[in-house]
Scaffold this motif. Structure first.
Motif, PDB file in Angstrom:
ATOM      1  N   VAL A 112       0.844  -1.203   0.000  1.00  0.00           N
ATOM      2  CA  VAL A 112       0.000   0.000   0.000  1.00  0.00           C
ATOM      3  C   VAL A 112       0.874   1.246   0.000  1.00  0.00           C
ATOM      4  O   VAL A 112       0.634   2.192  -0.759  1.00  0.00           O
ATOM      5  CB  VAL A 112      -0.964   0.000   1.208  1.00  0.00           C
ATOM      6  CG1 VAL A 112      -1.646   1.349   1.365  1.00  0.00           C
ATOM      7  CG2 VAL A 112      -1.998  -1.107   1.064  1.00  0.00           C
ATOM      8  N   ALA A 113       1.903   1.252   0.831  1.00  0.00           N
ATOM      9  CA  ALA A 113       2.805   2.412   0.891  1.00  0.00           C
ATOM     10  C   ALA A 113       3.512   2.623  -0.452  1.00  0.00           C
ATOM     11  O   ALA A 113       3.663   3.760  -0.902  1.00  0.00           O
ATOM     12  CB  ALA A 113       3.835   2.219   2.005  1.00  0.00           C
ATOM     13  N   ALA A 114       3.922   1.536  -1.089  1.00  0.00           N
ATOM     14  CA  ALA A 114       4.616   1.643  -2.372  1.00  0.00           C
ATOM     15  C   ALA A 114       3.702   2.210  -3.457  1.00  0.00           C
ATOM     16  O   ALA A 114       4.116   3.066  -4.238  1.00  0.00           O
ATOM     17  CB  ALA A 114       5.158   0.273  -2.795  1.00  0.00           C
ATOM     18  N   VAL A 115       2.460   1.754  -3.496  1.00  0.00           N
ATOM     19  CA  VAL A 115       1.533   2.247  -4.515  1.00  0.00           C
ATOM     20  C   VAL A 115       1.180   3.711  -4.252  1.00  0.00           C
ATOM     21  O   VAL A 115       1.087   4.504  -5.189  1.00  0.00           O
ATOM     22  CB  VAL A 115       0.273   1.353  -4.605  1.00  0.00           C
ATOM     23  CG1 VAL A 115      -0.782   1.970  -5.510  1.00  0.00           C
ATOM     24  CG2 VAL A 115       0.649  -0.029  -5.110  1.00  0.00           C
ATOM     25  N   LYS A 116       1.022   4.079  -2.987  1.00  0.00           N
ATOM     26  CA  LYS A 116       0.767   5.492  -2.665  1.00  0.00           C
ATOM     27  C   LYS A 116       1.953   6.361  -3.107  1.00  0.00           C
ATOM     28  O   LYS A 116       1.764   7.432  -3.680  1.00  0.00           O
ATOM     29  CB  LYS A 116       0.538   5.678  -1.166  1.00  0.00           C
ATOM     30  CG  LYS A 116      -0.823   5.253  -0.703  1.00  0.00           C
ATOM     31  CD  LYS A 116      -0.985   5.526   0.783  1.00  0.00           C
ATOM     32  CE  LYS A 116      -2.357   5.147   1.260  1.00  0.00           C
ATOM     33  NZ  LYS A 116      -2.553   5.465   2.679  1.00  0.00           N
ATOM     34  N   GLY A 117       3.158   5.905  -2.838  1.00  0.00           N
ATOM     35  CA  GLY A 117       4.348   6.646  -3.258  1.00  0.00           C
ATOM     36  C   GLY A 117       4.463   6.725  -4.762  1.00  0.00           C
ATOM     37  O   GLY A 117       4.833   7.767  -5.320  1.00  0.00           O
ATOM     38  N   LEU A 118       4.165   5.630  -5.426  1.00  0.00           N
ATOM     39  CA  LEU A 118       4.184   5.597  -6.887  1.00  0.00           C
ATOM     40  C   LEU A 118       3.214   6.620  -7.455  1.00  0.00           C
ATOM     41  O   LEU A 118       3.574   7.411  -8.329  1.00  0.00           O
ATOM     42  CB  LEU A 118       3.807   4.191  -7.372  1.00  0.00           C
ATOM     43  CG  LEU A 118       3.533   4.034  -8.859  1.00  0.00           C
ATOM     44  CD1 LEU A 118       4.814   4.190  -9.657  1.00  0.00           C
ATOM     45  CD2 LEU A 118       2.889   2.688  -9.129  1.00  0.00           C
ATOM     46  N   ARG A 119       1.999   6.637  -6.946  1.00  0.00           N
ATOM     47  CA  ARG A 119       0.990   7.577  -7.449  1.00  0.00           C
ATOM     48  C   ARG A 119       1.426   9.021  -7.209  1.00  0.00           C
ATOM     49  O   ARG A 119       1.308   9.873  -8.094  1.00  0.00           O
ATOM     50  CB  ARG A 119      -0.355   7.291  -6.775  1.00  0.00           C
ATOM     51  CG  ARG A 119      -1.449   8.298  -7.052  1.00  0.00           C
ATOM     52  CD  ARG A 119      -1.812   8.320  -8.523  1.00  0.00           C
ATOM     53  NE  ARG A 119      -2.504   9.545  -8.879  1.00  0.00           N
ATOM     54  CZ  ARG A 119      -3.818   9.691  -8.926  1.00  0.00           C
ATOM     55  NH1 ARG A 119      -4.597   8.679  -8.631  1.00  0.00           N
ATOM     56  NH2 ARG A 119      -4.330  10.840  -9.270  1.00  0.00           N
TER      57      ARG A 119
END
Length: 75
Positions: free
Chosen positions: A54-61
C-alpha cells in the motif's frame, strides 16, 4: 522486528486520469509483485507485504503526479 499495524489503508489509491486502466493495473501489479518478492527474500512475515505494498503504490501515485505536473509545466 516491529510488527505492522495491520490496519486498512485510510483511503484507496485511485487510478490517475493520465493512465489507462490497463496501464495502471499493470504498473501497480508489478510494484506489488516486487514488494511481495522483497518481503519473501527478507523473510518478513505477516502483513508486511500488504502494508508495504500500500505504501509503495501510494508513493508511486504521488511521484507520477509530480512527474506529470513537471512535464505539463515545461511546455
Amino acid at each position: 522486528m516491529p510488527h505492522t499495524t495491520q490496519q486498512p489503508a485510510s483511503k484507496p489509491v485511485g487510478k490517475p486520469h493520465y493512465l489507462t486502466d490497463r496501464q495502471w493495473a499493470g504498473l501497480t501489479l508489478r510494484v506489488l509483485m516486487g514488494v511481495v518478492d522483497g518481503c519473501e527474500r527478507a523473510e518478513l512475515k505477516g502483513a508486511w507485504a500488504s502494508d508495504l505494498g500500500v505504501a509503495a503504490v501510494k508513493g508511486l501515485r504521488a511521484r507520477l503526479d509530480e512527474l506529470v505536473e513537471e512535464g505539463t509545466s515545461d511546455g
